[in-house]
Design a protein around this motif. Structure first.
Motif, PDB file in Angstrom:
ATOM      1  N   LEU A  15       0.901  -1.354   0.120  1.00 41.93           N
ATOM      2  CA  LEU A  15       0.093   0.121  -0.108  1.00 41.93           C
ATOM      3  C   LEU A  15       0.818   1.290  -0.043  1.00 41.93           C
ATOM      4  CD1 LEU A  15      -2.797   1.070   0.043  1.00 41.93           C
ATOM      5  CD2 LEU A  15      -2.668   0.980   2.495  1.00 41.93           C
ATOM      6  N   ILE A  16       1.827   1.321   0.805  1.00 39.28           N
ATOM      7  CA  ILE A  16       2.709   2.526   0.858  1.00 39.28           C
ATOM      8  C   ILE A  16       3.573   2.533  -0.576  1.00 39.28           C
ATOM      9  CG2 ILE A  16       4.935   3.303   1.955  1.00 39.28           C
ATOM     10  CD1 ILE A  16       3.750   2.256   4.593  1.00 39.28           C
ATOM     11  N   ALA A  17       3.993   1.290  -1.126  1.00 44.59           N
ATOM     12  CA  ALA A  17       4.878   1.568  -2.331  1.00 44.59           C
ATOM     13  C   ALA A  17       3.819   1.878  -3.415  1.00 44.59           C
ATOM     14  CB  ALA A  17       5.100  -0.006  -2.690  1.00 44.59           C
ATOM     15  N   ALA A  18       2.622   1.675  -3.520  1.00 47.50           N
ATOM     16  CA  ALA A  18       1.646   2.091  -4.405  1.00 47.50           C
ATOM     17  C   ALA A  18       1.462   3.587  -4.162  1.00 47.50           C
ATOM     18  CB  ALA A  18       0.177   1.482  -4.067  1.00 47.50           C
ATOM     19  N   ALA A  19       1.346   3.994  -2.894  1.00 48.60           N
ATOM     20  CA  ALA A  19       1.163   5.497  -2.993  1.00 48.60           C
ATOM     21  C   ALA A  19       2.314   6.320  -3.262  1.00 48.60           C
ATOM     22  CB  ALA A  19       0.912   5.791  -1.410  1.00 48.60           C
ATOM     23  N   SER A  20       3.663   5.785  -3.033  1.00 48.59           N
ATOM     24  CA  SER A  20       4.738   6.431  -3.546  1.00 48.59           C
ATOM     25  C   SER A  20       4.762   6.465  -4.952  1.00 48.59           C
ATOM     26  CB  SER A  20       5.941   5.603  -2.751  1.00 48.59           C
ATOM     27  OG  SER A  20       5.991   4.346  -3.573  1.00 48.59           O
ATOM     28  N   PRO A  29      -3.424   6.846   2.021  1.00 51.58           N
ATOM     29  CA  PRO A  29      -2.797   5.762   1.718  1.00 51.58           C
ATOM     30  C   PRO A  29      -1.476   5.292   2.611  1.00 51.58           C
ATOM     31  CG  PRO A  29      -2.315   6.884  -0.031  1.00 51.58           C
ATOM     32  CD  PRO A  29      -3.347   7.842   0.732  1.00 51.58           C
ATOM     33  N   VAL A  30      -0.840   6.361   2.841  1.00 53.35           N
ATOM     34  CA  VAL A  30       0.545   6.077   3.889  1.00 53.35           C
ATOM     35  C   VAL A  30      -0.079   5.872   5.024  1.00 53.35           C
ATOM     36  CG1 VAL A  30       2.677   7.178   4.691  1.00 53.35           C
ATOM     37  CG2 VAL A  30       1.940   7.367   2.416  1.00 53.35           C
ATOM     38  N   GLY A  31      -1.015   6.649   5.838  1.00 54.92           N
ATOM     39  CA  GLY A  31      -1.333   6.183   7.077  1.00 54.92           C
ATOM     40  C   GLY A  31      -2.157   5.094   7.142  1.00 54.92           C
ATOM     41  N   CYS A  32      -2.835   4.738   6.083  1.00 57.12           N
ATOM     42  CA  CYS A  32      -3.815   3.136   6.057  1.00 57.12           C
ATOM     43  C   CYS A  32      -2.706   2.022   6.162  1.00 57.12           C
ATOM     44  CB  CYS A  32      -4.563   3.213   4.747  1.00 57.12           C
ATOM     45  SG  CYS A  32      -6.065   4.217   5.139  1.00 57.12           S
ATOM     46  N   GLY A  33      -1.431   2.337   5.428  1.00 61.67           N
ATOM     47  CA  GLY A  33      -0.378   1.249   5.321  1.00 61.67           C
ATOM     48  C   GLY A  33       0.260   1.296   6.679  1.00 61.67           C
ATOM     49  N   LEU A  34       0.498   2.399   7.360  1.00 57.19           N
ATOM     50  CA  LEU A  34       1.134   2.348   8.809  1.00 57.19           C
ATOM     51  C   LEU A  34       0.091   1.687   9.648  1.00 57.19           C
ATOM     52  CD1 LEU A  34       2.799   5.742   8.663  1.00 57.19           C
ATOM     53  CD2 LEU A  34       3.959   3.624   8.632  1.00 57.19           C
ATOM     54  N   ILE A  35      -1.130   2.121   9.502  1.00 52.97           N
ATOM     55  CA  ILE A  35      -1.921   1.189  10.548  1.00 52.97           C
ATOM     56  C   ILE A  35      -1.898  -0.229  10.160  1.00 52.97           C
ATOM     57  CG2 ILE A  35      -4.242   0.926  11.056  1.00 52.97           C
ATOM     58  CD1 ILE A  35      -4.882   3.875  10.500  1.00 52.97           C
ATOM     59  N   LEU A  36      -1.912  -0.760   8.988  1.00 49.42           N
ATOM     60  CA  LEU A  36      -1.612  -2.281   8.931  1.00 49.42           C
ATOM     61  C   LEU A  36      -0.357  -2.571   9.402  1.00 49.42           C
ATOM     62  CD1 LEU A  36      -2.952  -2.607   5.210  1.00 49.42           C
ATOM     63  CD2 LEU A  36      -4.153  -3.351   7.360  1.00 49.42           C
ATOM     64  N   GLY A  37       0.854  -1.851   9.324  1.00 47.99           N
ATOM     65  CA  GLY A  37       1.930  -2.556   9.904  1.00 47.99           C
ATOM     66  C   GLY A  37       2.053  -2.376  11.277  1.00 47.99           C
ATOM     67  N   TYR A  38       1.133  -1.265  11.856  1.00 54.65           N
ATOM     68  CA  TYR A  38       0.900  -1.328  13.382  1.00 54.65           C
ATOM     69  C   TYR A  38       0.188  -2.428  13.917  1.00 54.65           C
ATOM     70  CZ  TYR A  38      -0.621  -0.479  18.083  1.00 54.65           C
ATOM     71  OH  TYR A  38      -1.119  -0.468  19.353  1.00 54.65           O
ATOM     72  N   LEU A  39      -0.828  -3.126  13.130  1.00 56.30           N
ATOM     73  CA  LEU A  39      -1.409  -4.306  13.523  1.00 56.30           C
ATOM     74  C   LEU A  39      -0.541  -5.582  13.465  1.00 56.30           C
ATOM     75  CD1 LEU A  39      -4.297  -5.559  14.045  1.00 56.30           C
ATOM     76  CD2 LEU A  39      -4.608  -5.679  11.529  1.00 56.30           C
ATOM     77  N   ALA A  40       0.235  -5.613  12.566  1.00 58.68           N
ATOM     78  CA  ALA A  40       1.255  -6.671  12.277  1.00 58.68           C
ATOM     79  C   ALA A  40       2.240  -6.496  13.500  1.00 58.68           C
ATOM     80  CB  ALA A  40       2.376  -6.689  11.106  1.00 58.68           C
ATOM     81  N   LEU A 163       7.046  10.017   6.544  1.00 61.09           N
ATOM     82  CA  LEU A 163       7.168   9.044   5.543  1.00 61.09           C
ATOM     83  C   LEU A 163       6.442   9.702   4.203  1.00 61.09           C
ATOM     84  CD1 LEU A 163       6.266   5.511   6.375  1.00 61.09           C
ATOM     85  CD2 LEU A 163       8.454   6.434   6.048  1.00 61.09           C
ATOM     86  N   SER A 164       5.432  10.443   4.452  1.00 60.12           N
ATOM     87  CA  SER A 164       4.748  11.150   3.042  1.00 60.12           C
ATOM     88  C   SER A 164       5.743  12.137   2.571  1.00 60.12           C
ATOM     89  CB  SER A 164       3.453  11.882   3.601  1.00 60.12           C
ATOM     90  OG  SER A 164       2.594  10.707   3.978  1.00 60.12           O
ATOM     91  N   SER A 165       6.318  12.963   3.502  1.00 57.42           N
ATOM     92  CA  SER A 165       7.258  14.000   3.301  1.00 57.42           C
ATOM     93  C   SER A 165       8.605  13.417   2.529  1.00 57.42           C
ATOM     94  CB  SER A 165       7.656  14.693   4.401  1.00 57.42           C
ATOM     95  OG  SER A 165       8.707  15.657   4.076  1.00 57.42           O
ATOM     96  N   ALA A 166       9.129  12.166   2.939  1.00 55.04           N
ATOM     97  CA  ALA A 166      10.431  11.624   2.655  1.00 55.04           C
ATOM     98  C   ALA A 166      10.018  10.995   1.327  1.00 55.04           C
ATOM     99  CB  ALA A 166      10.852  10.665   3.630  1.00 55.04           C
ATOM    100  N   ILE A 167       8.833  10.452   1.113  1.00 52.66           N
ATOM    101  CA  ILE A 167       8.519   9.929  -0.353  1.00 52.66           C
ATOM    102  C   ILE A 167       8.259  10.996  -1.367  1.00 52.66           C
ATOM    103  CG2 ILE A 167       6.852   8.500  -1.591  1.00 52.66           C
ATOM    104  CD1 ILE A 167       6.355   7.153   1.040  1.00 52.66           C
ATOM    105  N   ARG A 168       7.615  12.028  -0.861  1.00 47.14           N
ATOM    106  CA  ARG A 168       7.087  12.890  -1.779  1.00 47.14           C
ATOM    107  C   ARG A 168       8.457  13.814  -2.396  1.00 47.14           C
ATOM    108  NH1 ARG A 168       4.412  16.154   1.480  1.00 47.14           N
ATOM    109  NH2 ARG A 168       2.560  14.874   1.286  1.00 47.14           N
ATOM    110  N   SER A 169       9.348  13.988  -1.468  1.00 45.63           N
ATOM    111  CA  SER A 169      10.656  14.717  -2.078  1.00 45.63           C
ATOM    112  C   SER A 169      11.882  13.942  -2.033  1.00 45.63           C
ATOM    113  CB  SER A 169      11.023  15.842  -0.839  1.00 45.63           C
ATOM    114  OG  SER A 169      12.193  16.418  -0.941  1.00 45.63           O
TER     115      SER A 169
END
Length: 203
Positions: A15-20, A29-40, A163-169
């Motif tokens: 999900l994070i890769a798709a957002a990037s 999408p980055v937040g949703c990916g991190l929520i899934l990562g938190y669940l793991a 993460l959003s800032s790092a992916i965007r820039s």
């Protein structure tokens, strides 16, 4: 739990890769990916949860109860790094971009630390259900939500922004900022979890 954690961690990475790869990097999408990562991460912290539910389990261990948060962080963080690292390493080799590896190296510990903050939370008291009356309503529901999701919020919200800032820039500044702040956040959350563990044992 391990199989579910692996599946959810890979889904989070996807999900994070798709957002990037989109034209614009959205926080959602980055937040949703991190929520899934938190669940793991939370599923991998089952041992810590058992010790938090019954502090007597660790009474014979030759170290303080407060240090359990640090010790319980090692295996989940290592597993999450290894599991999520497989697709991230493969993608980095294909694209020749090591940035995702650096971001993963700080994101996984932050998510595990946030899970440990929730693991060592204080007992749910009847006062939380009473709340306080305010002009916009009773605060009981807010008390309960924060009791359940406090560690999640502390880990996911700042990492979503970083993460959003790092992916965007593509520049090194945003990557360095995400790595440094992420590392400090992971350490701060584990310290916070350890203090909560001490108060839980005393209480």
């Amino acid at each position: 739990r391990l199989a579910a954690a692996v599946a959810v961690a890979w889904l989070a990475v996807g999900l994070i890769a798709a957002a990037s790869h989109g034209r614009q990097v959205s926080l959602l999408p980055v937040g949703c990916g991190l929520i899934l990562g938190y669940l793991a991460a939370a599923w991998l912290c089952e041992g810590a949860r058992l010790d938090a539910d019954d502090p007597r389990r660790s009474a014979q261990l030759p170290f303080r109860f407060g240090s359990l948060a640090w010790r319980h962080a090692v295996v989940p963080a290592t597993l999450l790094l290894a599991v999520a690292g497989l697709p991230v390493v493969a993608a980095s080799l294909v694209t020749g971009d090591p940035r995702p590896l650096a971001l993963l190296a700080v994101t996984a510990p932050v998510l595990v630390a946030g899970a440990l903050v929730n693991v060592f939370r204080p007992p749910l008291t009847p006062e939380m259900f009473v709340g306080a009356e305010t002009p916009v309503g009773n605060t009981a529901i807010i008390n309960i939500v924060f009791w359940y999701a406090w560690g999640t919020l502390l880990a996911v919200v700042p990492m979503t922004v970083l993460l959003s800032s790092a992916i965007r820039s593509p520049g090194p500044g945003s990557l360095a900022r995400a790595v440094v702040i992420g590392a400090l956040l992971a350490a701060a959350l584990v310290i916070y979890a350890a203090r909560r563990a001490v108060r839980l044992r005393v209480g």
